[in-house]
Design an enzyme around this catalytic site. Structure first.
Site, PDB file in Angstrom:
ATOM      1  N   ARG A  15       0.853  -1.188   0.000  1.00 24.61           N
ATOM      2  CA  ARG A  15       0.000   0.000   0.000  1.00 24.61           C
ATOM      3  C   ARG A  15       0.892   1.243   0.000  1.00 24.61           C
ATOM      4  NH1 ARG A  15      -5.069   1.797  -1.156  1.00 24.61           N
ATOM      5  NH2 ARG A  15      -6.122   2.871   0.545  1.00 24.61           N
TER       6      ARG A  15
ATOM      7  N   THR B   5      -9.495   0.743  -9.799  1.00 30.42           N
ATOM      8  CA  THR B   5      -8.973  -0.398  -9.053  1.00 30.42           C
ATOM      9  C   THR B   5      -9.198  -1.667  -9.879  1.00 30.42           C
ATOM     10  OG1 THR B   5      -9.427   0.744  -6.979  1.00 30.42           O
ATOM     11  CG2 THR B   5      -8.995  -1.598  -6.778  1.00 30.42           C
TER      12      THR B   5
ATOM     13  N   ASN C 266      -6.290   4.278  -6.983  1.00 32.92           N
ATOM     14  CA  ASN C 266      -7.489   4.898  -6.419  1.00 32.92           C
ATOM     15  C   ASN C 266      -8.457   5.301  -7.507  1.00 32.92           C
ATOM     16  OD1 ASN C 266      -9.201   5.536  -4.348  1.00 32.92           O
ATOM     17  ND2 ASN C 266      -8.467   7.621  -4.133  1.00 32.92           N
TER      18      ASN C 266
ATOM     19  N   SER D  67      -7.770   1.107   3.380  1.00 29.53           N
ATOM     20  CA  SER D  67      -8.242   0.625   2.082  1.00 29.53           C
ATOM     21  C   SER D  67      -9.481  -0.238   2.271  1.00 29.53           C
ATOM     22  CB  SER D  67      -7.128  -0.214   1.449  1.00 29.53           C
ATOM     23  OG  SER D  67      -7.580  -0.835   0.266  1.00 29.53           O
TER      24      SER D  67
ATOM     25  N   GLY E   8     -14.222   0.530  -4.779  1.00 29.61           N
ATOM     26  CA  GLY E   8     -14.287   1.408  -3.605  1.00 29.61           C
ATOM     27  C   GLY E   8     -14.870   0.672  -2.421  1.00 29.61           C
TER      28      GLY E   8
END
Ligand code: GLY
Length: 571
Positions: free
Chosen positions: A109, A382, A402, A453, A474
């Site tokens: 990440r 994503t 993102n 996340s 999302g």
């Protein structure tokens, strides 16, 4: 105060035991098996892009394993699906290493740069500045994907990075025909891409998006990938690429330093596991909120025998479990290296018992009666892919920049499109991010901290069937993966699991997002009567799953039928 209230619920659950409003679900008699007795002998990959799936299969054919294939798929997605993920972003992967019979979670990440300053995300009047949060270099965290790919090659792969990155380098250099999704994303973000010359140079050759069918190449990204292939992690985080990234970011008003890049570290974490109806679900721990929420929901549902209920009551209970898990998501979760989280409580079956007691069998609980969080926008960004190789190694990897095309900022001379992952922090406390998620101090930005996340790459192991599963979307990632897991446990094959019609509730706003066709008119009407507010939305998600049926020793790979460019293939 809120914590005290949750403990109250926890204690009530403890005292009352597991007797829910419905008969408790009896776990299957067969114990969950983490012992994989046999190897598939063939491999399956499902990803969001045909070229990426083929890149993975190419690397397997050259003697690579699932981890080498994951490097090939992720790096090719960086080239062919940049609207969703890339080497300017990060990933999370849940993996199973067959030889060791062990699972591991790779956290690549992004992190906040040392000079992060929350004032940069406020307008002069103190209101949130959505532009700095979502566009340009201030919106970008320090990328994790290049380090993560180098980590996979070094610690788990059989091939050098030069081999596993070869398909991506070739595709970037020689070009490919962008699919309609990428062309649509470029058109959608044209105004933002025009703000930065290198972004326009990459995505708007001749001042506009490439035409359908036109071959599009990116020699800068090919060169950046070559340096990563040749030198490994230092090939991105120091030297030529690092210098170019930092100077481009500074020129455009950002705050990265060479030190930020040099300090980036991949984290290996213990995955989160939860047992449900005889299956072991291996999923994402913080800094993803996904696994915690999925575990909470399954723990709540395990007190009900869903199979004995009609669709209305089954859906009602799933919605109520989603509502309760998302409330906790907003309050407690953040980067485990920075924040102490009450995970023992959140993951405890007793806590779930307490939450279950608060669910009324025939009536929706208004979210306002539980406490605060906001809008859903699943968007097209994503990406997730799933792999099982011939030896039974497995990779569930979700990668992201993102939002669509990330920050829309390309660092000059690198071909690297930077993420806009800083918006996944609670940049302004209790103000919604792009997914309508609220956050608290636990997810406030700090130097070097990872933003929360929703990515939920998961592996589900049963006595005789195993699934590798995940999706983008999302905040809806969590409920999609949950529903995919339930469909798999109910016996669905890979095609049924990815096609399953979806619904989503995230506590606030207090409404159920429903995919057209998910419920018939009678079910919708009954749920509305119970107090649920249903809102139909365009289909969302892009699930990719591979399933191994150990009774027949057959693999089955499928890509979400909602999107045209994915490919699930077994070879
Ligand atoms: N950027 C989307 C997520 O990590 O949840």
């Amino acid at each position: 105060m809120k914590l005290a209230l949750r403990w109250h619920v926890f204690l009530i659950g403890f005292l009352l035991g597991t007797s829910g409003a419905f008969a408790a679900d009896k776990p299957q008699t067969s114990a969950p098996s983490t012992q994989l007795a046999q190897r598939p002998g063939h491999a399956g990959i499902a990803s969001a892009n045909t070229l990426a799936t083929e890149a993975g299969l190419e690397v397997l054919a050259k003697g690579g394993n699932a981890f080498d294939a994951a490097v090939a798929v992720a790096s090719t997605l960086s080239v062919v699906e940049p609207e969703s993920s890339g080497i300017g972003g990060g990933f999370m992967a849940t993996m199973y290493i067959a030889a060791d019979k062990r699972s591991v979670f790779i956290d690549a990440r992004e992190t906040a740069p040392a000079a992060v300053n929350t004032k940069d995300y406020l307008n002069p009047d103190g209101t949130p500045n959505r532009d700095t949060a979502l566009k340009g270099p201030l919106s970008a965290g320090i990328p994790g994907e290049p380090a993560g790919l180098a980590w996979l090659a070094k610690h788990y792969g059989k091939l050098p990075l030069t081999a596993s990155l070869a398909p991506a380098i070739r595709t970037a250099r020689d070009g490919f025909k962008p699919d309609n999704r990428l062309l649509g994303s470029i058109n959608e973000e044209q105004k933002n891409l025009e703000r930065w010359p290198a972004s326009a140079g990459k995505f708007l050759p001749g001042g506009k998006a490439p035409a359908a069918g036109q071959v599009w190449s990116d020699p800068d990204q090919a060169h950046t990938l070559e340096l990563l292939a040749k030198y490994g992690e230092p090939g991105f985080y120091s030297g030529e690429t690092a210098q170019k990234l930092v100077s481009a970011v500074h020129e455009a008003g950002g705050n990265w330093t060479l030190k930020d890049l040099a300090a980036y570290r991949v984290k290996e974490r213990a995955p989160l596991t939860v047992d449900y109806r005889g299956y072991k679900i291996i999923t994402a721990p913080p800094p993803s909120s996904g696994g915690v929420a999925i575990a909470e929901i399954l723990n709540i549902l395990s007190g009900f025998d869903l199979s004995k209920l009609d669709q209305v009551h089954r859906v009602h209970l799933v919605i109520e479990a989603m509502r309760r898990a998302f409330r906790d998501h907003n309050d407690y979760l953040g980067d485990p290296d920075f924040v102490k989280m009450p995970l023992n409580m959140l993951l405890s079956p007793y806590y779930a018992d307490g939450l279950r007691q608060t669910i009324l069998p025939d009536k929706a609980t208004p979210s306002s009666m539980l406490a605060p969080s906001n809008s859903e926008d699943p968007g097209q960004h994503t990406t997730h892919f799933s792999i099982i190789d011939a030896d039974g190694n497995m990779v569930a990897m979700t990668c992201t920049v993102n939002y669509v095309l990330g920050s829309t900022f390309v660092a000059k001379g690198t071909g690297v499109l930077l993420n806009d992952e800083m918006d996944d922090f609670a940049l302004v406390a209790n103000k919604p991010n792009v997914y309508g998620l609220l956050g608290s101090k636990a997810n406030a930005p700090e130097p070097g901290k990872r933003m929360l996340s929703s990515m939920s790459p998961s592996i589900v192991i049963g006595a005789d069937r195993t699934a590798v599963i995940g999706s983008p979307g999302g905040s809806t990632i969590i409920t999609q993966v949950l529903e995919g897991i339930l469909a798999f446990i109910d016996g669905g094959d890979a095609h049924q699991v990815v096609a399953y019609k979806r619904f989503h509730h995230q506590y606030m706003p207090d409404r159920v997002m429903v995919e057209p066709g998910a419920f018939d008119a009678a079910t919708s009407s009954a749920l509305t009567q119970m107090g649920h507010t249903l809102k139909e939305r365009e289909p969302w998600g892009f699930m990719n799953a591979v399933i191994w049926d150990r009774r027949t020793n057959k693999l089955d790979a499928a890509s979400d039928p909602r999107r045209e460019d994915g490919l699930g293939k077994v070879q």
